[in-house]
Design a protein around this motif. Structure first.
Motif, short mmCIF file in Angstrom:
data_model
loop_
_atom_site.label_atom_id
_atom_site.label_comp_id
_atom_site.label_asym_id
_atom_site.label_seq_id
_atom_site.Cartn_x
_atom_site.Cartn_y
_atom_site.Cartn_z
N PHE A 52 16.63 -38.77 14.41
CA PHE A 52 15.92 -37.77 15.22
C PHE A 52 14.44 -37.74 14.81
O PHE A 52 14.12 -37.67 13.63
CB PHE A 52 16.55 -36.40 15.02
N TYR A 53 13.55 -37.78 15.79
CA TYR A 53 12.11 -37.82 15.48
C TYR A 53 11.68 -36.61 14.65
O TYR A 53 12.30 -35.55 14.70
CB TYR A 53 11.28 -37.91 16.77
N ILE A 54 10.59 -36.79 13.89
CA ILE A 54 10.04 -35.72 13.05
C ILE A 54 8.57 -35.52 13.42
O ILE A 54 7.81 -36.49 13.44
CB ILE A 54 10.15 -36.10 11.55
N ARG A 55 8.21 -34.28 13.72
CA ARG A 55 6.82 -34.00 14.05
C ARG A 55 6.41 -32.76 13.23
O ARG A 55 6.84 -31.63 13.53
CB ARG A 55 6.71 -33.72 15.55
N LEU A 99 14.96 -31.82 22.51
CA LEU A 99 13.59 -31.47 22.10
C LEU A 99 12.71 -32.67 22.42
O LEU A 99 13.04 -33.80 22.03
CB LEU A 99 13.48 -31.22 20.60
N CYS A 101 8.59 -33.78 22.05
CA CYS A 101 7.24 -33.42 21.67
C CYS A 101 6.35 -33.54 22.91
O CYS A 101 6.49 -34.50 23.68
CB CYS A 101 6.74 -34.33 20.56
N GLY A 153 6.07 -20.06 10.97
CA GLY A 153 6.67 -20.91 9.95
C GLY A 153 6.01 -20.69 8.59
O GLY A 153 4.93 -20.11 8.50
N ASP A 155 5.01 -23.10 6.64
CA ASP A 155 4.06 -24.19 6.36
C ASP A 155 2.66 -23.76 6.76
O ASP A 155 2.49 -23.05 7.75
CB ASP A 155 4.47 -25.48 7.09
N TYR A 171 1.77 -22.38 10.80
CA TYR A 171 2.18 -22.85 12.12
C TYR A 171 2.88 -21.69 12.83
O TYR A 171 3.89 -21.16 12.32
CB TYR A 171 3.13 -24.06 12.02
N ASP A 199 13.12 -31.95 6.72
CA ASP A 199 12.14 -32.32 7.74
C ASP A 199 12.33 -31.57 9.06
O ASP A 199 11.41 -31.48 9.87
CB ASP A 199 12.23 -33.82 8.05
N HIS A 200 13.53 -31.10 9.29
CA HIS A 200 13.81 -30.44 10.58
C HIS A 200 13.86 -28.92 10.45
O HIS A 200 14.36 -28.24 11.34
CB HIS A 200 15.10 -31.00 11.18
N ARG A 205 15.23 -22.53 11.46
CA ARG A 205 14.19 -22.82 12.46
C ARG A 205 14.57 -22.16 13.78
O ARG A 205 15.72 -21.78 13.99
CB ARG A 205 14.06 -24.33 12.68
N MET A 214 7.11 -28.10 20.44
CA MET A 214 6.20 -27.27 19.63
C MET A 214 6.65 -25.81 19.57
O MET A 214 6.23 -25.06 18.68
CB MET A 214 4.74 -27.41 20.08
N SER A 216 9.72 -24.78 19.08
CA SER A 216 10.86 -24.64 18.17
C SER A 216 10.37 -24.64 16.72
O SER A 216 10.46 -25.64 16.01
CB SER A 216 11.87 -25.76 18.42
N1 MTE Z 1 7.25 -25.87 13.14
C1 MTE Z 1 6.48 -25.79 12.05
N2 MTE Z 1 6.65 -24.75 11.22
N3 MTE Z 1 5.52 -26.71 11.79
C2 MTE Z 1 5.31 -27.78 12.64
O1 MTE Z 1 4.44 -28.62 12.37
N4 MTE Z 1 5.98 -28.89 14.72
C3 MTE Z 1 6.44 -28.58 16.07
C4 MTE Z 1 7.84 -27.98 16.05
N5 MTE Z 1 7.94 -26.96 15.06
C5 MTE Z 1 6.13 -27.88 13.80
C6 MTE Z 1 7.12 -26.90 14.00
C7 MTE Z 1 6.44 -29.71 16.97
S1 MTE Z 1 4.92 -30.16 17.57
C8 MTE Z 1 7.59 -30.33 17.37
S2 MTE Z 1 7.56 -31.51 18.56
C9 MTE Z 1 8.89 -29.99 16.80
O2 MTE Z 1 8.77 -29.02 15.77
C10 MTE Z 1 9.55 -31.20 16.19
O3 MTE Z 1 10.77 -30.87 15.61
P1 MTE Z 1 11.50 -31.95 14.68
O4 MTE Z 1 10.52 -32.41 13.65
O5 MTE Z 1 12.70 -31.29 14.12
O6 MTE Z 1 11.88 -33.08 15.62
#
Ligand code: MTE
Length: 379
Positions: A52-55, A99, A101, A153, A155, A171, A199-200, A205, A214, A216
């Motif tokens: 699963f992608y991580i952003r 999800l 991005c 969040g 972070d 965030y 990472d997720h 969350r 963004m 979530s």
């Molecule tokens: N939540 C926090 N606290 N910090 C972040 O940088 N990135 C967001 C969102 N939630 C982010 C965040 C973005 S831009 C996306 S696309 C999704 O988380 C990615 O979730 P994933 O990393 O679990 O795939």
């Protein structure tokens, strides 16, 4: 109407360079981690968690379940804090949600733009378990005049893109009240049946089905009801778009996902045998509605044929699809495209809408492949 799509050479460079981290994900940025799903390797309705992608915008904050507290506050009658155990003891729901991005497929924009050069895999579909946000807002007694819910969040840092705020920021994103109280919005602690990986968003969350990723918010520690629209960095400077009010451009936060389909297999620049059946696989998703039709073109948009869905329509989750293509006898380069239609009769647009800047890339994405005859000769 005939539509022609511009070839994109950035994709070729990107693919070779970026593959692949030890986890099997494609590296877009090492720290903070921005890793992409190799979509051609995803074969299942639920994307395996490790693919699963991580952003992430900032380094992962360290949160321990034993000391974790979720604060529910702001325009509410009974503000409270909840421990991890208390959250887990509340009635929960499990639901599949896709999800994506908002910057997914950015590499397909011509001319090239700044930002992570995502190809096809800043999207995934997982099963999430948690407590409906609504239950927490009910317990807090949200005031009638609260118009949005801010999710924050743990972070934080200074974003690199201007305007850079004078102090580190966390965030945070807001949700309109009407969406926040819908049953599908979860305060989640599990992904695909296991505790969230760091990472997720471990330990907790938000999951906002139907909205771009963004929304979530990961590593969630605060839920605040507000009486004025929230104007934070992540919904004004970033993750915003241009709308028009009385013909004047105004900035609005991105929210609901737009209808989109992608071809997962064959891959860009894959070589296929001439005069053979090649099954094209992909997935399609929409925001608050369902995908009802999928059309595939193997000649750059001159003609289209219907594909077949592999998954039933399920609100907020993607539908995988396939299309059997008898490759031409004539060797050469062919451009594949996919275009979805939704239950409202909308189809994907022919072009990227400039009002979205480098986000919301939902036009049919050209996947160029080479057809060769079995001996490899080109005539
Ligand atoms: N939540 C926090 N606290 N910090 C972040 O940088 N990135 C967001 C969102 N939630 C982010 C965040 C973005 S831009 C996306 S696309 C999704 O988380 C990615 O979730 P994933 O990393 O679990 O795939």
């Amino acid at each position: 109407m005939e539509t022609f799509y511009i070839e994109n050479s950035y994709i070729q460079d990107g693919i070779k360079k970026a593959r692949q981290s030890s986890s099997g994900l494609i590296i877009r940025q090492k720290e903070p981690r921005n890793l992409e799903t190799p979509l051609d390797e995803v074969d299942s309705f639920l994307t395996p968690t490790e693919l699963f992608y991580i952003r992430s915008h900032f380094p992962i904050p360290k949160l321990e379940p034993a000391s974790y507290q979720l604060r529910v506050d702001g325009a509410v009658r009974n503000p409270f804090s909840l421990s991890y155990r208390e959250l887990r003891d509340m009635p929960s729901e499990t639901r599949a949600a896709t999800l994506e991005c908002a910057g997914n497929s950015r590499v397909f924009l011509v001319p090239q733009v700044e930002g992570a050069q995502w190809e096809l895999g800043a999207v995934g579909n997982a099963e999430w378990t948690g407590v409906p946000l609504r239950a927490l807002l009910e317990r807090a007694g949200m005031e009638e005049d609260a118009c949005e819910i801010v999710l924050e969040g743990a972070d934080n840092g200074k974003p690199k893109e201007p305007p850079v705020p004078p102090v580190p920021i966390s965030y945070a994103r807001s949700l309109p009240r009407e969406k926040a109280i819908r049953r599908e919005v979860l305060i989640a602690y599990q992904m695909n049946g296991r505790d969230l990986p760091p990472d997720h968003g471990y330990p907790v969350r938000a999951i906002v089905p139907g909205h771009y990723g963004m929304a979530s918010v990961k590593w969630l520690t605060g839920i605040y009801a507000v009486r004025e629209p929230f104007q934070g960095y992540w919904q004004t400077s970033d993750y915003g778009y241009w709308d028009y009010l009385d013909a004047r451009p105004v900035r609005r936060p991105l929210g609901e996902m737009k209808l989109k389909s992608e071809i997962a297999r064959p891959r860009v620049y894959e070589t296929l045998a001439a005069n053979q059946v090649c099954t094209v696989f992909g997935a399609a998703w929409a925001g608050e509605t369902e995908v009802t039709e999928i059309a595939v073109s193997t000649d750059g948009g001159r003609s289209w044929a219907e594909g077949e869905f592999l998954d039933p329509a399920q609100r907020h989750a993607w539908r995988r699809w396939k299309f059997d293509w008898l490759t031409p006898k004539q060797p050469g380069k062919y451009t594949l495209l996919a275009r979805a239609k939704d239950a409202n009769g909308e189809v994907q647009p022919d072009q990227h809408d400039q009002n979205y800047g480098s986000y919301v890339i939902t036009h049919p994405l050209p996947i160029e492949v080479f057809v060769e005859n079995p001996t490899g000769s080109s005539s």
